[in-house]
Design a protein around this motif. Structure first.
Motif, PDB file in Angstrom:
ATOM      1  N   ASP A 108      -1.606  15.379  14.361  1.00  0.00           N
ATOM      2  CA  ASP A 108      -2.930  15.284  15.097  1.00  0.00           C
ATOM      3  C   ASP A 108      -3.687  16.772  14.929  1.00  0.00           C
ATOM      4  O   ASP A 108      -3.541  17.849  15.759  1.00  0.00           O
ATOM      5  N   TRP A 109      -4.578  16.676  13.946  1.00  0.00           N
ATOM      6  CA  TRP A 109      -5.584  17.571  13.634  1.00  0.00           C
ATOM      7  C   TRP A 109      -6.894  17.718  14.553  1.00  0.00           C
ATOM      8  O   TRP A 109      -7.356  16.529  14.643  1.00  0.00           O
ATOM      9  N   ILE A 110      -7.544  18.725  15.085  1.00  0.00           N
ATOM     10  CA  ILE A 110      -8.891  18.691  15.535  1.00  0.00           C
ATOM     11  C   ILE A 110      -9.824  19.727  15.364  1.00  0.00           C
ATOM     12  O   ILE A 110      -9.217  20.895  15.219  1.00  0.00           O
ATOM     13  N   VAL A 111     -10.926  19.567  15.331  1.00  0.00           N
ATOM     14  CA  VAL A 111     -11.690  20.801  15.325  1.00  0.00           C
ATOM     15  C   VAL A 111     -13.066  20.568  16.137  1.00  0.00           C
ATOM     16  O   VAL A 111     -13.665  19.278  15.926  1.00  0.00           O
ATOM     17  N   GLY A 112     -13.632  21.472  16.909  1.00  0.00           N
ATOM     18  CA  GLY A 112     -14.862  21.258  17.785  1.00  0.00           C
ATOM     19  C   GLY A 112     -14.334  20.013  18.759  1.00  0.00           C
ATOM     20  O   GLY A 112     -13.209  19.963  19.207  1.00  0.00           O
ATOM     21  N   ASP A 113     -15.444  19.148  19.181  1.00  0.00           N
ATOM     22  CA  ASP A 113     -15.324  18.368  20.041  1.00  0.00           C
ATOM     23  C   ASP A 113     -15.135  17.085  19.685  1.00  0.00           C
ATOM     24  O   ASP A 113     -14.478  16.107  20.524  1.00  0.00           O
ATOM     25  N   ALA A 114     -15.454  16.508  18.568  1.00  0.00           N
ATOM     26  CA  ALA A 114     -15.420  15.171  17.938  1.00  0.00           C
ATOM     27  C   ALA A 114     -15.126  14.962  16.629  1.00  0.00           C
ATOM     28  O   ALA A 114     -15.388  13.942  16.169  1.00  0.00           O
ATOM     29  N   THR A 115     -14.366  16.066  16.196  1.00  0.00           N
ATOM     30  CA  THR A 115     -13.860  15.804  14.850  1.00  0.00           C
ATOM     31  C   THR A 115     -12.372  16.244  14.658  1.00  0.00           C
ATOM     32  O   THR A 115     -11.797  16.929  15.286  1.00  0.00           O
ATOM     33  N   GLY A 116     -11.693  14.997  14.046  1.00  0.00           N
ATOM     34  CA  GLY A 116     -10.319  15.108  13.990  1.00  0.00           C
ATOM     35  C   GLY A 116      -9.617  14.195  13.153  1.00  0.00           C
ATOM     36  O   GLY A 116     -10.460  13.407  12.535  1.00  0.00           O
ATOM     37  N   LEU A 117      -8.232  14.098  12.973  1.00  0.00           N
ATOM     38  CA  LEU A 117      -7.438  13.175  12.275  1.00  0.00           C
ATOM     39  C   LEU A 117      -6.098  13.030  12.975  1.00  0.00           C
ATOM     40  O   LEU A 117      -5.470  13.921  13.375  1.00  0.00           O
ATOM     41  N   LEU A 118      -5.887  11.683  13.385  1.00  0.00           N
ATOM     42  CA  LEU A 118      -4.421  11.471  13.813  1.00  0.00           C
ATOM     43  C   LEU A 118      -3.701  10.590  12.622  1.00  0.00           C
ATOM     44  O   LEU A 118      -4.297   9.756  12.198  1.00  0.00           O
ATOM     45  N   LEU A 119      -2.531  11.224  12.298  1.00  0.00           N
ATOM     46  CA  LEU A 119      -1.714  10.605  11.131  1.00  0.00           C
ATOM     47  C   LEU A 119      -0.435  10.199  11.928  1.00  0.00           C
ATOM     48  O   LEU A 119       0.401  11.265  12.539  1.00  0.00           O
ATOM     49  N   LEU A 120       0.257   8.866  11.814  1.00  0.00           N
ATOM     50  CA  LEU A 120       1.638   8.681  12.188  1.00  0.00           C
ATOM     51  C   LEU A 120       2.160   7.835  11.180  1.00  0.00           C
ATOM     52  O   LEU A 120       1.661   6.914  10.833  1.00  0.00           O
ATOM     53  N   ILE A 121       3.325   8.328  10.693  1.00  0.00           N
ATOM     54  CA  ILE A 121       4.184   7.842   9.909  1.00  0.00           C
ATOM     55  C   ILE A 121       5.504   7.358  10.395  1.00  0.00           C
ATOM     56  O   ILE A 121       6.278   8.264  10.954  1.00  0.00           O
ATOM     57  N   SER A 122       5.759   6.089  10.157  1.00  0.00           N
ATOM     58  CA  SER A 122       6.819   5.620  10.834  1.00  0.00           C
ATOM     59  C   SER A 122       7.716   4.656  10.146  1.00  0.00           C
ATOM     60  O   SER A 122       7.221   4.266   8.897  1.00  0.00           O
ATOM     61  N   THR A 123       8.994   4.677  10.155  1.00  0.00           N
ATOM     62  CA  THR A 123       9.745   3.390   9.615  1.00  0.00           C
ATOM     63  C   THR A 123      10.185   2.328  10.423  1.00  0.00           C
ATOM     64  O   THR A 123      10.399   2.687  11.566  1.00  0.00           O
ATOM     65  N   ALA A 124      10.451   1.192   9.760  1.00  0.00           N
ATOM     66  CA  ALA A 124      10.929   0.013  10.422  1.00  0.00           C
ATOM     67  C   ALA A 124      11.615  -0.697   9.539  1.00  0.00           C
ATOM     68  O   ALA A 124      11.593  -0.437   8.208  1.00  0.00           O
ATOM     69  N   THR A 125      12.119  -1.840  10.147  1.00  0.00           N
ATOM     70  CA  THR A 125      12.681  -2.754   8.732  1.00  0.00           C
ATOM     71  C   THR A 125      11.674  -3.366   7.882  1.00  0.00           C
ATOM     72  O   THR A 125      10.724  -3.558   8.741  1.00  0.00           O
ATOM     73  N   PRO A 126      11.917  -3.855   6.775  1.00  0.00           N
ATOM     74  CA  PRO A 126      10.790  -4.562   6.114  1.00  0.00           C
ATOM     75  C   PRO A 126      10.080  -5.799   6.926  1.00  0.00           C
ATOM     76  O   PRO A 126       9.204  -5.767   6.815  1.00  0.00           O
ATOM     77  N   ASP A 127      11.157  -6.426   7.426  1.00  0.00           N
ATOM     78  CA  ASP A 127      10.661  -7.790   7.998  1.00  0.00           C
ATOM     79  C   ASP A 127       9.753  -7.418   9.111  1.00  0.00           C
ATOM     80  O   ASP A 127       8.729  -7.976   9.468  1.00  0.00           O
ATOM     81  N   ALA A 128      10.066  -6.494  10.008  1.00  0.00           N
ATOM     82  CA  ALA A 128       9.193  -5.885  11.031  1.00  0.00           C
ATOM     83  C   ALA A 128       7.754  -5.504  10.663  1.00  0.00           C
ATOM     84  O   ALA A 128       6.807  -5.637  11.197  1.00  0.00           O
ATOM     85  N   VAL A 129       7.784  -4.591   9.450  1.00  0.00           N
ATOM     86  CA  VAL A 129       6.764  -3.961   8.887  1.00  0.00           C
ATOM     87  C   VAL A 129       5.790  -5.168   8.541  1.00  0.00           C
ATOM     88  O   VAL A 129       4.564  -5.082   8.792  1.00  0.00           O
ATOM     89  N   ALA A 130       6.376  -6.313   7.624  1.00  0.00           N
ATOM     90  CA  ALA A 130       5.652  -7.457   7.317  1.00  0.00           C
ATOM     91  C   ALA A 130       5.246  -8.149   8.585  1.00  0.00           C
ATOM     92  O   ALA A 130       3.904  -8.565   8.543  1.00  0.00           O
ATOM     93  N   ALA A 131       5.775  -8.561   9.836  1.00  0.00           N
ATOM     94  CA  ALA A 131       5.315  -9.197  10.837  1.00  0.00           C
ATOM     95  C   ALA A 131       4.219  -8.296  11.638  1.00  0.00           C
ATOM     96  O   ALA A 131       3.256  -8.806  11.920  1.00  0.00           O
ATOM     97  N   ALA A 132       4.239  -7.038  11.524  1.00  0.00           N
ATOM     98  CA  ALA A 132       3.296  -6.226  12.076  1.00  0.00           C
ATOM     99  C   ALA A 132       1.989  -6.256  11.535  1.00  0.00           C
ATOM    100  O   ALA A 132       0.689  -6.383  11.875  1.00  0.00           O
ATOM    101  N   VAL A 133       1.940  -6.269   9.852  1.00  0.00           N
ATOM    102  CA  VAL A 133       0.862  -6.580   9.203  1.00  0.00           C
ATOM    103  C   VAL A 133       0.077  -7.728   9.548  1.00  0.00           C
ATOM    104  O   VAL A 133      -1.231  -7.873   9.571  1.00  0.00           O
ATOM    105  N   ALA A 134       0.826  -8.914   9.829  1.00  0.00           N
ATOM    106  CA  ALA A 134       0.666  -9.985  10.008  1.00  0.00           C
ATOM    107  C   ALA A 134      -0.340 -10.221  11.282  1.00  0.00           C
ATOM    108  O   ALA A 134      -1.124 -11.238  11.217  1.00  0.00           O
ATOM    109  N   THR A 135      -0.212  -9.289  12.099  1.00  0.00           N
ATOM    110  CA  THR A 135      -0.879  -9.371  13.560  1.00  0.00           C
ATOM    111  C   THR A 135      -2.217  -8.553  13.464  1.00  0.00           C
ATOM    112  O   THR A 135      -2.978  -8.636  14.192  1.00  0.00           O
ATOM    113  N   LEU A 136      -2.296  -7.846  12.442  1.00  0.00           N
ATOM    114  CA  LEU A 136      -3.478  -6.896  12.361  1.00  0.00           C
ATOM    115  C   LEU A 136      -4.856  -7.700  12.266  1.00  0.00           C
ATOM    116  O   LEU A 136      -5.809  -6.985  12.725  1.00  0.00           O
TER     117      LEU A 136
END
Length: 197
Positions: A108-136
């Motif tokens: 979670d990077w930030i500079v100033g009041d309104a500039t930043g980047l949030l990056l979250l890298i997770s792992t799960a079962t391939p079936d759970a990943v595919a199911a989550a993509v289908a909800t997007l």
């Protein structure tokens, strides 16, 4: 009949007999050639021994960095977050993720009041990943397969310029990426290529 006449008749008869015998003699057999002929026996070939069935090629294993300062290429990282401060490890953020996901790396990077980047890298079962993509799509994301790293690439436009949210998912890996007021697509592409190869 004179002696000379009898001798000539005998010679002529002998020549005629030789000529007749020569005409009845069989022709000599042709000399065998080295030209191969087809045979009914199978040609010699390597013996077919029972071979092992082709083993399944191992699935490509993702390589997830364990340090926020090792993400992507140095050039794209410096361009994206070089002037930002790393605020947290991403714990506690509620963002789209597969069921049973485990956070592997959060930045979670930030500079100033309104500039930043949030990056979250997770792992799960391939079936759970595919199911989550289908909800997007129901959450407003548009998804397609990325040509450069062969993963699902989903994008959610933000309320302003450079405030998009992205999800990159393949196999058992889920990347949530949200730049704010900065174009971070080059950095995301480098991260995905680094992880998926």
């Amino acid at each position: 009949m004179s002696q000379r006449h009898r001798s000539l008749t005998a010679i002529a008869g002998a020549v005629l007999a030789l000529a007749l015998l020569a005409g009845c003699a069989p022709e000599p057999a042709p000399t065998p050639t080295s030209t191969p002929t087809a045979s009914s026996e199978p040609s010699a070939s390597p013996s077919e021994s029972p071979s092992e069935s082709p083993s399944e090629s191992p699935t490509a294993t993702a390589t997830i960095p364990t340090d926020c300062n090792e993400l992507g290429s140095e050039a794209s990282r410096l361009e994206m977050v070089g002037d930002m401060t790393l605020q947290s490890d991403g714990q506690g953020f509620e963002r789209p993720a597969p069921e049973g996901a485990t956070l592997v790396l959060g930045c979670d990077w930030i500079v100033g009041d309104a500039t930043g980047l949030l990056l979250l890298i997770s792992t799960a079962t391939p079936d759970a990943v595919a199911a989550a993509v289908a909800t997007l799509p129901d959450q407003g994301y548009s998804c397609q397969v990325a040509d450069d790293f062969g993963a699902q690439f989903c994008e959610l436009p933000g309320s302003g310029p450079d405030t998009e949210e992205f999800v990159v998912a393949r196999d058992d890996v889920w990347i949530y990426y949200a730049p704010v007021n900065r174009n971070g697509r080059a950095f995301l592409s480098d991260i995905a290529s680094q992880i998926f190869g």
